[in-house]
Enzyme design. Structure first.
Site, PDB file in Angstrom:
ATOM      1  N   GLU A   1       0.794  -1.113  -0.185  1.00 55.80           N
ATOM      2  CA  GLU A   1       0.198   0.145   0.134  1.00 55.80           C
ATOM      3  C   GLU A   1       0.860   1.364   0.106  1.00 55.80           C
ATOM      4  OE1 GLU A   1      -3.972  -1.376   2.454  1.00 55.80           O
ATOM      5  OE2 GLU A   1      -2.078  -0.866   3.521  1.00 55.80           O
TER       6      GLU A   1
HETATM    7  C1  NGO Z   1      -4.124  -4.584   4.782  1.00 55.74           C
HETATM    8  C2  NGO Z   1      -3.056  -3.509   5.021  1.00 55.74           C
HETATM    9  C3  NGO Z   1      -2.925  -3.346   6.463  1.00 55.74           C
HETATM   10  C4  NGO Z   1      -4.270  -3.417   7.289  1.00 55.74           C
HETATM   11  C5  NGO Z   1      -4.657  -4.675   6.977  1.00 55.74           C
HETATM   12  C6  NGO Z   1      -6.245  -4.796   7.661  1.00 55.74           C
HETATM   13  C7  NGO Z   1      -1.800  -5.217   4.203  1.00 55.74           C
HETATM   14  C8  NGO Z   1      -0.872  -6.063   3.776  1.00 55.74           C
HETATM   15  N1  NGO Z   1      -1.933  -4.179   4.425  1.00 55.74           N
HETATM   16  O1  NGO Z   1      -3.001  -5.523   4.672  1.00 55.74           O
HETATM   17  O2  NGO Z   1      -2.134  -2.243   6.841  1.00 55.74           O
HETATM   18  O3  NGO Z   1      -3.940  -3.633   8.818  1.00 55.74           O
HETATM   19  O4  NGO Z   1      -5.206  -4.831   5.559  1.00 55.74           O
HETATM   20  O5  NGO Z   1      -6.859  -5.985   7.421  1.00 55.74           O
END
Ligand code: NGO
Length: 511
Positions: free
Chosen positions: A330
Site C-alpha cells: 500500500e
Molecule cells: C491490509 C493492510 C494493513 C491493514 C490490513 C487490515 C496489508 C498487507 N496492508 O493488509 O495495513 O492493517 O489490511 O486488514
C-alpha cells in the site's frame, strides 16, 4: 517495555457472551481415535488396543530427544499427577521418544499399542510435531492444571505424518496496538500446538514503532511512546532483550520469528521521530486513525537508504531465523518509479545481511530475484511472479476479518469470514498464474486496528487459525469439512480448560 492500555476492561465479557449464545448444550464428546488430530495427519491407521497412562508410565529418551520428552512430561504431569520420569531405557509401560535417521525434516511416526507408545522423527522439530499430536490424543481434561480423574487412554494405531508446505505462519501486528512479550508468548504456545512453524511480527506502521533500533533511538522513544496505539491507546515497544527472549521461547516450540519493518509506506511513526525521512523534512503529525497509504519514505534521498540499511542490519543481527520481512504494501503515496528504485536498492540489503527478504505482494513489481512474495489482496490484478509465494488471501486467511457483522472486534473490508470460509480453499490452486511449485506455504495474519488485548486476539484467531494450519500441514487428500468440523468441535473443551477465548462458531458441533 509496556505502556499502559486504556481499553483493557471493555472487551473481556464479549467473546464469552457470543460463545454461550451460539453454543447451546452441544453433542457429547466423540470417543478419541488415532485420527482425532488437528491438523489432520497425512496417514492414520486405527489399531486395536490403546495405551493407558498410569502412575508407573515412564518416558524414554536420549540426546536431543530428552528436551522434547521433558516438554511432554511437563504438559501431562499437572492433570495426571503422575511422575512421568524421563529415563534412558525401559521395556514396558513406556513412551519411547527417539531420533531415527531414516526420517527427515518435520516428519514423524507414532505407534500406539497396549504396552508402549513409540514416537520417532529425524529431527527434534519432527519430535516436537509428534508430541503435539500425542497431546491431542489424551482426553481434554489433560489440559487442566489440577489433578483430574482420568483414565488417560491414548487410542491405539499408527500415524505417519509430514507437512504439505514448509512455511505455515501466523502474524501479529504490534504496531496498531502493542502486545506485550507475555501475550506474544502465549500466542506462540497456542499456535505451535497446530504445527504452525513461523510467527511474523509486524513491528512498525504509521501509528507506532515497536522494536528497539540503537542507531535510530527516537524510533522507539517517540514512536513507541504512550498513546501511539490506534485511538491513542497503549503504546510500547520490544527492547532487543525482550525480542530475543521471544525468539528463544518460540525456538523451544520450533516456531521461527519473522520480523517485519514496513517500507516505503506505513512509515508515519518513523517520520514523526525523524522528519528528515520525509521529502520536505517537515515533521508529520502523529497518527492514531486507521487510514492507510498516505506516508512514504523519500526514494530520492540518501538518508532513506542509510535508515533502511541500519534497521535491516540491526534486525538481522537479533534474528536467527532466515527471513526478514520488509513490508512494501500500500505505498499509494510513493510514485511507482520511486517504489521500484527503493525496492531494488533495499531488497538486496536483506541478502547482504544474510537473510532472505519477504515482502507483501506489491514487491512483485520490482526486480527481486530471491525475495518471497506474500499474497494478500484478492481484489488486486492477478499476481504474477517467478519467486516463491506465501498465501494469505485477505478474504480467507486474514484473522482480523469479522466472522459476521455482529461478532465483536475486527474489520470487514475483505468481507466476513466464517470458519468454513477460512477452510474452503486450496493454497496451490488459488492463483491461476502462479505455478504450484512456487507456493511456499500459508500464513494467517491478524491485524490489530481493533485489538487491544489477548482475549480479543484469541477470539479472532481461534478457531480460524486452525483452518489455515490444516491447509498448510495436511495433504489435500485429507481435506474434508465434515471431518474438520467434528475434530474442531471435539477440541473446544481443550480451549475452555486452557482459558482460551475462542469464538464458538455456530458452524461447529462443539462438544
Ligand atoms: C491490509 C493492510 C494493513 C491493514 C490490513 C487490515 C496489508 C498487507 N496492508 O493488509 O495495513 O492493517 O489490511 O486488514
Amino acid at each position: 517495555m509496556r505502556v499502559t492500555h486504556l481499553a483493557v476492561a471493555a472487551f473481556l465479557a464479549l467473546p464469552l457472551a457470543v460463545t454461550t449464545a451460539s453454543a447451546g448444550p452441544g453433542p457429547a464428546p466423540l470417543p478419541l481415535s488415532i485420527s482425532s488430530v488437528l491438523p489432520a495427519p497425512a496417514e492414520a491407521i486405527p489399531g486395536r488396543e490403546g495405551f493407558d497412562l498410569t502412575p508407573d508410565t515412564v518416558i524414554t529418551a536420549g540426546g536431543p530427544a530428552v528436551a522434547i520428552a521433558e516438554q511432554l512430561a511437563a504438559a501431562w504431569r499437572p492433570a495426571t499427577g503422575f511422575p512421568l520420569p524421563v529415563v534412558e531405557d525401559a521395556t514396558n509401560n513406556a513412551i519411547k521418544i527417539s531420533l531415527d535417521g531414516r526420517l527427515d525434516g518435520e516428519a514423524y511416526r507414532l505407534g500406539v499399542d497396549r504396552d508402549r507408545v513409540e514416537l520417532t522423527a529425524g529431527t527434534p522439530a519432527g519430535l516436537f510435531n509428534g508430541v503435539q499430536t500425542l497431546r491431542q490424543l489424551v482426553p481434554a481434561e489433560i489440559e487442566s492444571r489440577k489433578i483430574q480423574k482420568g483414565p488417560w487412554t491414548i487410542p491405539g494405531g499408527r500415524i505417519n505424518d509430514r507437512p504439505r508446505f514448509a512455511y505455515r505462519g501466523a502474524m501479529l501486528d504490534l504496531a496498531r496496538h502493542f502486545h506485550t512479550p507475555d501475550e506474544v508468548k502465549r500466542y506462540i504456545d497456542q499456535i505451535s500446538r497446530f504445527k504452525i512453524n513461523f510467527l511474523h511480527l509486524h513491528l512498525s506502521d504509521d501509528q507506532g514503532w515497536r522494536i528497539q533500533i540503537d542507531s535510530w533511538p527516537r524510533l522507539t522513544s517517540i514512536g513507541g511512546a504512550p498513546g501511539t496505539g490506534v485511538r491513542g491507546t497503549g503504546g510500547g515497544f520490544l527492547t532487543k532483550a525482550e525480542y530475543r527472549e521471544i525468539v528463544e521461547f518460540a525456538a523451544q516450540r520450533y516456531v521461527t520469528i519473522v520480523p517485519e519493518i514496513d517500507m516505503p509506506g506505513h512509515v508515519n511513526a518513523a517520520q514523526v521521530a525523524y522528519p528528515e525521512l520525509t521529502c520536505d523534512a517537515v515533521a508529520p503529525r502523529p497518527r492514531i486513525d486507521i487510514r492507510v497509504g498516505y506516508s512514504s519514505l523519500c526514494a530520492g534521498k540518501e538518508i532513506t537508504y542509510r535508515f533502511a540499511e541500519d534497521v535491516i542490519r540491526e534486525l538481522a543481527a537479533m534474528t536467527p531465523g532466515p527471513f526478514l520481512h520488509i513490508g512494501g504494501d500500500e505505498a499509494h503515496s510513493t510514485p511507482h518509479a520511486d517504489y521500484l528504485t527503493f525496492q531494488e536498492r533495499v531488497l538486496p540489503m536483506v541478502g547482504k545481511y544474510g537473510k532472505t527478504a519477504i515482502g507483501w505482494q506489491e514487491i512483485a513489481a520490482a526486480k527481486q530475484p530471491n525475495a518471497i512474495v506474500q499474497y494478500w489482496n484478492h481484489q488486486a490484478p492477478p499476481l504474477e511472479t517467478t519467486g516463491r509465494v506465501i498465501m494469505s488471501p485477505a478474504d480467507r486467511a486474514y484473522l482480523d476479518m469479522q466472522y459476521d457483522l455482529l461478532t465483536p472486534g475486527g474489520l470487514h473490508w475483505a468481507g466476513t469470514t466464517e470458519v468454513r470460509d477460512s477452510y474452503s480453499w486450496d493454497p496451490d490452486q488459488l492463483l491461476s498464474r502462479v505455478p504450484k511449485e512456487l507456493v511456499f506455504g500459508v500464513e494467517a495474519p491478524l491485524w490489530s486496528e481493533t485489538l487491544t488485548d489477548l482475549a480479543e486476539i484469541e477470539f479472532l484467531a481461534f478457531p480460524r487459525l486452525v483452518a489455515i494450519a490444516e491447509l498448510g500441514w495436511s495433504p489435500r487428500s485429507t481435506h474434508d469439512w465434515n471431518s474438520f468440523k467434528a475434530r474442531l468441535g471435539a477440541y473446544g473443551p481443550r480451549w475452555t480448560r486452557q482459558g482460551v477465548h475462542f469464538y464458538s462458531s455456530p458452524q461447529i458441533p462443539w462438544s
